[in-house]
Design a protein around this motif. Structure first.
Motif, mmCIF file in Angstrom:
data_model
loop_
_atom_site.group_PDB
_atom_site.id
_atom_site.type_symbol
_atom_site.label_atom_id
_atom_site.label_comp_id
_atom_site.label_asym_id
_atom_site.label_seq_id
_atom_site.Cartn_x
_atom_site.Cartn_y
_atom_site.Cartn_z
ATOM 1 N N UNK A 257 0.855 -1.191 0.000
ATOM 2 C CA UNK A 257 0.000 0.000 0.000
ATOM 3 C C UNK A 257 0.886 1.235 0.000
ATOM 4 N N UNK A 258 0.865 1.963 -1.091
ATOM 5 C CA UNK A 258 1.639 3.201 -1.174
ATOM 6 C C UNK A 258 0.764 4.432 -0.960
ATOM 7 N N UNK A 259 -0.537 4.273 -1.187
ATOM 8 C CA UNK A 259 -1.477 5.387 -0.994
ATOM 9 C C UNK A 259 -2.812 4.820 -0.547
ATOM 10 N N UNK A 260 -3.341 5.354 0.528
ATOM 11 C CA UNK A 260 -4.632 4.900 1.048
ATOM 12 C C UNK A 260 -5.509 6.110 1.325
ATOM 13 N N UNK A 261 -6.655 6.148 0.648
ATOM 14 C CA UNK A 261 -7.634 7.205 0.887
ATOM 15 C C UNK A 261 -8.835 6.591 1.595
ATOM 16 N N UNK A 262 -9.187 7.148 2.728
ATOM 17 C CA UNK A 262 -10.270 6.596 3.539
ATOM 18 C C UNK A 262 -11.308 7.682 3.802
ATOM 19 N N UNK A 263 -12.546 7.447 3.353
ATOM 20 C CA UNK A 263 -13.615 8.396 3.628
ATOM 21 C C UNK A 263 -13.948 8.438 5.115
ATOM 22 N N UNK A 264 -14.169 9.616 5.643
ATOM 23 C CA UNK A 264 -14.556 9.737 7.043
ATOM 24 C C UNK A 264 -15.885 9.050 7.279
ATOM 25 N N UNK A 265 -16.036 8.458 8.457
ATOM 26 C CA UNK A 265 -17.279 7.774 8.784
ATOM 27 C C UNK A 265 -18.446 8.756 8.712
ATOM 28 N N UNK A 266 -19.486 8.360 7.957
ATOM 29 C CA UNK A 266 -20.679 9.171 7.846
ATOM 30 C C UNK A 266 -20.621 10.235 6.771
ATOM 31 N N UNK A 267 -19.430 10.423 6.140
ATOM 32 C CA UNK A 267 -19.331 11.436 5.082
ATOM 33 C C UNK A 267 -18.284 10.986 4.071
ATOM 34 N N UNK A 268 -18.705 10.940 2.817
ATOM 35 C CA UNK A 268 -17.835 10.511 1.741
ATOM 36 C C UNK A 268 -17.950 11.491 0.587
ATOM 37 N N UNK A 269 -16.856 11.657 -0.127
ATOM 38 C CA UNK A 269 -16.861 12.589 -1.252
ATOM 39 C C UNK A 269 -16.826 11.815 -2.563
ATOM 40 N N UNK A 270 -17.869 12.027 -3.372
ATOM 41 C CA UNK A 270 -17.864 11.512 -4.735
ATOM 42 C C UNK A 270 -16.914 12.381 -5.545
ATOM 43 N N UNK A 271 -16.012 11.763 -6.268
ATOM 44 C CA UNK A 271 -15.060 12.510 -7.084
ATOM 45 C C UNK A 271 -14.924 11.797 -8.425
ATOM 46 N N UNK A 272 -15.615 12.298 -9.423
ATOM 47 C CA UNK A 272 -15.609 11.691 -10.756
ATOM 48 C C UNK A 272 -15.053 12.699 -11.761
ATOM 49 N N UNK A 273 -14.585 12.181 -12.887
ATOM 50 C CA UNK A 273 -13.925 13.091 -13.829
ATOM 51 C C UNK A 273 -14.031 12.589 -15.262
ATOM 52 N N UNK A 274 -13.758 13.506 -16.191
ATOM 53 C CA UNK A 274 -13.596 13.191 -17.606
ATOM 54 C C UNK A 274 -12.168 13.567 -17.996
#
Length: 272
Positions: free
Chosen positions: A155-172
């Motif tokens: 594991x070189x990078x780990x992104x963990x959403x905070x409990x109860x709140x998550x950010x949708x991040x989509x792109x083109x």
């Protein structure tokens, strides 16, 4: 006398010890679970993570003790232990990858970076829900249903959403020939559409106001893999809705890209 003589038979001893170890492991696990059921100084997800990890540890320790007992009649364990410094050093070099996994696993656990059931993104390309936290690896259930296993040392990078709140991040990722002004207008329109159609997914404060609406974040990366530029859109949503919200946002992006004939980035192998 018959039963005493039977106990002296090695297979019976081994089976008896195996049974005792199983009972001990069961009682330890039961005690840990009962302890957390009767206390409330940790949040539920943290307790669930510690219980899950304790189950893994007791399983490994039980197997180690059983293995030591099985080989004890054939070796002088005292001499083996006292004369094993060089062997231990050699084994440490051989199994340094495994040892590093264990150390990093304990670090992730006790620094509270991960919890059982968290939605995570590993190394930027694997995302899903943590189904198992073992002493050496994580098992992630990806959105496509596949179970992904990754050792902690990888594991070189780990992104963990905070409990109860998550950010949708989509792109083109659009071709570098695409006019940015036109792309900006389309992305802003997609953000407005998502707020109108999928506002129920957004995380709300005490007054029912969205903490963060879907919004266009402009160009977030230039020349992605020498193919084009990344135009991103994000929004803060409820953790339970992260998967569904992501699907909806991706759909709106794809539909807008088709409707306005945006120039998508292409693989270099296409020879465009």
């Amino acid at each position: 006398m018959f039963f005493l003589g039977l106990y002296d038979w090695l297979p019976v001893k081994i089976l008896t010890v195996a049974l005792l170890i199983l009972i001990t492991v069961y009682l330890i696990r039961k005690s840990i679970k009962l302890f957390f059921d009767k206390t409330s100084f940790l949040d539920e997800k943290r307790e669930e993570t510690l219980i899950h990890f304790a189950n893994q540890v007791t399983k490994v320790l039980g197997l180690v003790f059983f293995f030591i007992y099985v080989i004890s009649p054939f070796f002088d364990l005292a001499k083996l232990v006292t004369g094993s410094v060089v062997v231990a050093g050699a084994l440490a070099l051989i199994f340094q990858h495994i040892i590093r996994d264990y150390i990093m696993g304990l670090t992730y656990l006790f620094e509270r970076q991960i919890h059982h059931g968290d939605y995570v993104i590993i190394n930027g390309n694997c995302q899903g829900k943590i189904e198992e936290i073992s002493m050496r690896h994580l098992k992630i259930r990806q959105y496509d249903g596949y179970l992904y296993t990754v050792s902690y040392s990888n594991i070189t990078e780990l992104q963990n959403g905070n409990r109860g709140r998550r950010r949708v991040n989509e792109s083109l990722v659009l071709n570098y020939r695409q006019n940015p002004d036109d792309a900006f207008k389309v992305m802003e329109e997609v953000a407005e559409t998502c707020n109108e159609k999928y506002g129920e997914y957004l995380l709300k404060d005490e007054k029912g106001v969205p903490v963060e609406n879907f919004k266009f974040n402009h160009i977030t990366e230039l020349n992605v893999e020498f193919r084009g530029h990344r135009y991103s859109l994000s929004g803060l949503v409820n953790e339970a809705d992260i998967v569904e919200a992501g699907k909806k946002v991706r759909y709106e992006l794809a539909k807008a890209a088709h409707k306005y004939e945006l120039m998508m980035a292409e693989s270099l192998s296409t020879g465009d």
